[in-house]
Design an enzyme around this catalytic site. Structure first.
Site, PDB file in Angstrom:
ATOM      1  CG  HIS A  18      -0.350  -0.132   2.529  1.00 57.21           C
ATOM      2  ND1 HIS A  18       0.403   0.874   3.093  1.00 57.21           N
ATOM      3  CD2 HIS A  18      -0.359  -1.139   3.443  1.00 57.21           C
ATOM      4  CE1 HIS A  18       0.829   0.510   4.290  1.00 57.21           C
ATOM      5  NE2 HIS A  18       0.387  -0.712   4.526  1.00 57.21           N
ATOM      6  CG  HIS A  21       4.152  -1.511   2.192  1.00 60.38           C
ATOM      7  ND1 HIS A  21       2.860  -1.965   2.084  1.00 60.38           N
ATOM      8  CD2 HIS A  21       4.664  -2.108   3.285  1.00 60.38           C
ATOM      9  CE1 HIS A  21       2.608  -2.824   3.061  1.00 60.38           C
ATOM     10  NE2 HIS A  21       3.681  -2.924   3.816  1.00 60.38           N
ATOM     11  CB  CYS A 128       1.596  -6.852  19.664  1.00 65.75           C
ATOM     12  SG  CYS A 128       0.806  -6.198  18.165  1.00 65.75           S
ATOM     13  CB  CYS A 131       4.479  -5.827  16.806  1.00 64.30           C
ATOM     14  SG  CYS A 131       3.767  -4.187  16.630  1.00 64.30           S
ATOM     15  CB  CYS A 145       0.186  -3.021  20.165  1.00 56.40           C
ATOM     16  SG  CYS A 145       1.494  -2.524  19.017  1.00 56.40           S
ATOM     17  CG  HIS A 148      -0.548  -3.836  14.942  1.00 56.27           C
ATOM     18  ND1 HIS A 148       0.807  -3.840  15.189  1.00 56.27           N
ATOM     19  CD2 HIS A 148      -0.701  -4.076  13.607  1.00 56.27           C
ATOM     20  CE1 HIS A 148       1.455  -4.084  14.058  1.00 56.27           C
ATOM     21  NE2 HIS A 148       0.572  -4.213  13.099  1.00 56.27           N
ATOM     22  CE  LYS A 295       1.237   2.056  10.401  1.00 54.02           C
ATOM     23  NZ  LYS A 295       1.726   1.082  11.397  1.00 54.02           N
ATOM     24  CE  LYS A 298      -0.758  -5.880   5.503  1.00 52.91           C
ATOM     25  NZ  LYS A 298       0.460  -5.054   5.555  1.00 52.91           N
TER      26      LYS A 298
END
Length: 505
Positions: A18, A21, A128, A131, A145, A148, A295, A298
């Site tokens: 995405h 990246h 997590c 991660c 987290c 996430h 942010k 996904k």
């Protein structure tokens, strides 16, 4: 010729690429292309992180064996970066035999040189899955987290192999604060310094429950923890431990996202210190691409399709927007409206229009042949100043500043055309003044073709060819920007470099 070994973080094989990246990849590619322009011997590496619990779960969810799944995902990422014109020299995957060999060799080297740094122990804490990491209190907000926030943390207790990270706290603090191990930008360095000042705990570096990984040396019942495994890819790409790896090592620049600085600025250098290997020359941690202030992720469902973003204005258009508008230091927003506005203003009405009108006048008044003139014009003086400002920004990894410096020359050149009014010079038969104006504009476009090449790899080459130049803009001699060799070249008006957008409904 100086060696310049640059890496990006390797992408995790559990979903599609995405814009988050993409920012990292085109930013690193822009740096690599600029360093090539400056004459460095660049080795640019990207790749995939393919082990661990997340990947195994993604493969199971999609009904595929893990290796088949990672092959599929790696192909999607590789295709995406080729679409975005990334010029990497190597594509490393952690499922490759060369990587497993290096992971084993590095762990064995630590065992031999610093045997007290590896030990068996028991760990209990909040884990997590996103991660694949046990989280410390300062990494947890409201029970989640910070990376996430939509995923629940899992209370986990395991007996694993550990790395004595705490031993390296003082040395890392000294190296970072002294600048011997540069962490940039300053905001990220300060975050790492605060983390180190709070103290370090020893970390688990193996897993028992996850077979999808590299066997731990001397204990095949364990696999190497995915993050410990993944970090070593930067060394694997050099051929370590085989002779000659020193040709590339250490990394000159490691480009990562701000969410993984702890791994790259604390754990990885500690591993290298334990192994007696040189540390990376610099770590640069960029910000995030955001959508309405959140942010892109996904797991959070805030993802703009990379294919849609590329198809909007082409690969060059997206590259330019990400680096000029979002930037490579702090977080920045992506919106379709702003993408269209920046593309239209800077590329279609800016560089594209300048090239079209300048070369159209050259064709009309001089049959496309660049006049041979002497002396510097005000546009040449501005061009030299812009080249110097561009180089200062790019040397400091200020990609937005580099783009701003280059595109300030576009604005200056458009003003120069208005001031000189070549159509009036032609009408008044002021041939010498017209020759000087036209040749200055072509020299300006030469400079812009070269300076824009790290940002616009394809369009800069189209402009270069329109200027009647041989070879490639990306391979131009940097020194020629002082006095571009364009006299007597046969130029022609290019095809529409940046078509005006037809905004999708």
């Amino acid at each position: 010729m100086a060696k310049f070994y640059i890496n990006t973080a390797i992408d995790y094989a559990n979903g599609d690429p995405h814009l988050g990246h993409a920012l990292e990849k085109v930013g690193a590619d822009c740096i690599a292309r600029y360093r090539r322009l400056r004459g460095d011997q660049v080795h640019f590496v990207m790749g995939m992180d393919e082990h661990g619990q997340n990947v195994a779960q993604a493969a199971e969810t999609n009904g595929a064996p893990p290796q088949e799944w990672v092959d599929h995902i790696a192909n999607r990422f590789d295709t995406a970066w080729k679409q975005l014109l990334c010029s990497h020299d190597d594509w490393i995957r952690t499922t490759e035999p060369r990587h497993a060999k290096t992971v084993t060799a590095l762990l064995e080297r630590i065992q031999q040189r610093s045997p007290e740094d590896l030990f068996l122990g028991e760990y209990e804490g909040w884990y997590c899955v996103g991660c694949e990491e046990f989280k410390q209190d300062n990494q947890i907000v409201d029970g989640h987290c910070i990376e996430h926030p939509t995923r629940p943390l899992v209370r986990t207790k395991e007996r694993n192999h550990f790395f004595r990270l705490s031993r390296y706290r003082d040395e890392l603090l000294r190296l970072i604060t002294s600048g011997e191990f540069p962490v940039e930008p300053a905001i990220r360095r300060n975050e790492i310094v605060r983390l180190l000042e709070e103290g370090l705990v020893d970390i688990s570096i193996s897993r028992v429950r996850i077979p999808w990984g590299i066997p731990f040396p001397g204990d095949p019942s364990h696999t190497v923890y995915v993050w410990f495994d993944a970090l070593i890819n930067y060394l694997s790409a050099t051929g370590f431990p085989d002779p000659g790896y020193e040709r590339l090592w250490p990394t000159d620049l490691n480009v990562i996202g701000k969410g993984i600085t702890r791994f790259h600025c604390v754990i990885w250098p500690a591993m290298l210190l334990a192994a007696g290997l040189p540390l990376p020359g610099k770590v640069w941690a960029h910000g995030y691409v955001q959508w309405d202030g959140a942010k892109m992720s996904k797991s959070a469902g805030t993802v703009v399709s990379l294919d849609d973003a590329i198809s909007r204005h082409g690969a060059d258009g997206l590259r330019y927007f990400l680096l000029r508008e979002v930037g490579f230091e702090n977080d920045g927003n992506f919106t379709w409206e702003r993408f269209d506005e920046r593309y239209t203003a800077d590329l279609a009405d800016g560089l594209g229009n300048l090239a079209s009108r300048s070369l159209a006048m050259l064709e009309k008044y001089r049959s496309g042949v660049v006049p041979e003139t002497s002396g510097l014009t005000p546009l040449d003086e501005a061009g030299r100043a812009c080249v110097a400002a561009y180089a200062r920004a790019m040397d400091q990894l200020d990609l937005r500043g580099g783009a701003e410096a280059a595109w300030s020359l576009v604005a200056t050149a458009n003003q120069y055309i208005v001031q000189k009014a070549p159509w009036s010079l032609a009408k008044e038969q002021r041939d010498a003044d017209l020759d000087g104006t036209l040749s200055a504009l072509v020299r300006c476009l030469y400079r812009l073709s070269v300076m824009s090449s790290p940002f616009l790899p394809a369009k800069s080459e189209a402009l270069w060819a329109a200027l009647g130049q041989s070879g490639h803009a990306a391979g131009a001699n940097w020194e020629t920007l002082s006095d571009p060799p364009v006299a007597r070249c046969a130029a022609k008006k290019p095809e529409n470099l940046f078509p005006k957008p037809q905004t999708p409904s």
